[in-house]
Scaffold this active site. Structure first.
Site, PDB file in Angstrom:
ATOM      1  N   ASP A  28     138.227  52.343  19.237  1.00  0.00           N
ATOM      2  CA  ASP A  28     138.263  51.861  17.823  1.00  0.00           C
ATOM      3  C   ASP A  28     139.160  50.642  17.649  1.00  0.00           C
ATOM      4  O   ASP A  28     140.556  50.692  16.790  1.00  0.00           O
ATOM      5  CB  ASP A  28     138.212  52.650  16.757  1.00  0.00           C
ATOM      6  CG  ASP A  28     137.835  52.545  15.039  1.00  0.00           C
ATOM      7  OD1 ASP A  28     137.026  51.503  15.168  1.00  0.00           O
ATOM      8  OD2 ASP A  28     138.252  53.291  14.520  1.00  0.00           O
ATOM      9  N   ASN A  76     125.725  53.762  15.906  1.00  0.00           N
ATOM     10  CA  ASN A  76     126.041  52.473  15.476  1.00  0.00           C
ATOM     11  C   ASN A  76     124.728  51.209  15.998  1.00  0.00           C
ATOM     12  O   ASN A  76     124.993  49.951  15.425  1.00  0.00           O
ATOM     13  CB  ASN A  76     127.099  51.766  17.222  1.00  0.00           C
ATOM     14  CG  ASN A  76     128.097  52.582  17.097  1.00  0.00           C
ATOM     15  OD1 ASN A  76     129.098  52.402  18.021  1.00  0.00           O
ATOM     16  ND2 ASN A  76     129.344  52.694  15.420  1.00  0.00           N
TER      17      ASN A  76
END
Ligand code: FPP
Length: 257
Positions: A28, A76
């Site tokens: 991330d 996503n």
């Protein structure tokens, strides 16, 4: 070591762990890394691939045998189309540059997640990478792509229900081991350590079932800056943990008396 040789949480001995066999990472911070530099987010993702390369190189040297990384989540797809397109191009970017070396070094590559939604070209590339490295077992790299922990559990439950409906199994066959064996991660031991860089402290639908007894380490570095020294720091934090798997430390048994 085969996955089945790893002690199950219930039978595991508690105490201070030496080093984790299986590390999982939520990669991330790519977007923030790019934004900090005034770059488009896509360049952050490309830099993320370089960090993945560094980490895959460092992990076996630190006695890690399984590495599972989160490359694209089922959520996503909600990002802008151009960013999704860039994320979809990342496995290709990675395999084109690295699959030969990974294979040569005995790395088995597996991509876990839903195939639906991925292009035929990407699926072919994934299948080729998996087939090519299928017999390797020096190091295992699982790439979670179009993966969601909840979706994976639902998928396993659905397949079990279908088996019950067709008489192949009965409801009483379902236990933790059975469900675990129907997940995309079956064949890998559960992660001992889950790492999330970038300062966020959540799992974001990553390995929800498998995380039951994993140690969690959160680090304040953005993924594109990640390297061997950050992985070493995560292992150091892990080594200081007391893994009890719901039991109590052996030196406390007398005190309980
Ligand atoms: C999250 O950061 C990261 C991703 C959604 C993509 C991660 C993918 C890679 C690092 C490369 C993967 C390589 C392969 C081979 C699949 P973010 O974009 O949410 O960052 P932010 O939180 O700073 O916005």
């Amino acid at each position: 070591m085969a996955a089945s040789e790893k002690p199950s949480p219930a039978g595991a001995s508690s105490g201070n762990p030496a080093s984790p066999l299986h590390v999982a990472i939520v990669m991330d911070g790519n977007g923030r890394w790019a934004q900090k530099r005034g770059l488009p987010r896509t360049l952050g993702h490309r830099a993320g691939v370089e960090a993945l390369k560094r980490t895959v190189e460092a992990a076996p040297k630190l006695n890690i045998r399984w590495l599972t990384v989160f490359g694209f989540s089922t959520e996503n797809w909600n990002r802008p189309a151009a960013e999704v397109a860039e994320l979809m191009a990342l496995p290709r970017r990675y395999f084109e540059s690295d699959i030969e070396r990974l294979d040569r070094e005995g790395v088995r590559v597996k991509v876990i997640g839903r195939r639906e939604g991925l292009s035929a070209e990407l699926l072919r590339m994934i299948d080729d990478a998996q087939a090519r490295t299928e017999t390797n077992d020096k190091f295992h790299l699982n790439i979670a792509f179009n993966y969601g922990g909840q979706a994976d559990i639902v998928e396993a439950a659905r397949r079990f229900a279908e088996d019950v409906a067709t008489g192949r199994r009965s409801p009483g066959d379902l236990d933790e081991q059975m469900l675990g064996s129907m997940l995309a991660t079956s064949g890998s031991p559960p992660p001992d350590l889950i790492v999330r860089p970038s300062g966020e402290q959540r799992l974001s639908n990553f390995l929800l079932w498998e995380a039951a007894y994993a140690e969690l380490v959160f680090q304040d570095v953005l993924w594109p800056d990640y390297g061997a020294e950050h992985l070493e720091a995560a292992l150091k934090a892990f080594a200081g943990r007391d893994r009890r798997y719901g039991a109590i430390a052996t030196d406390n048994v007398l005190a309980t008396g």
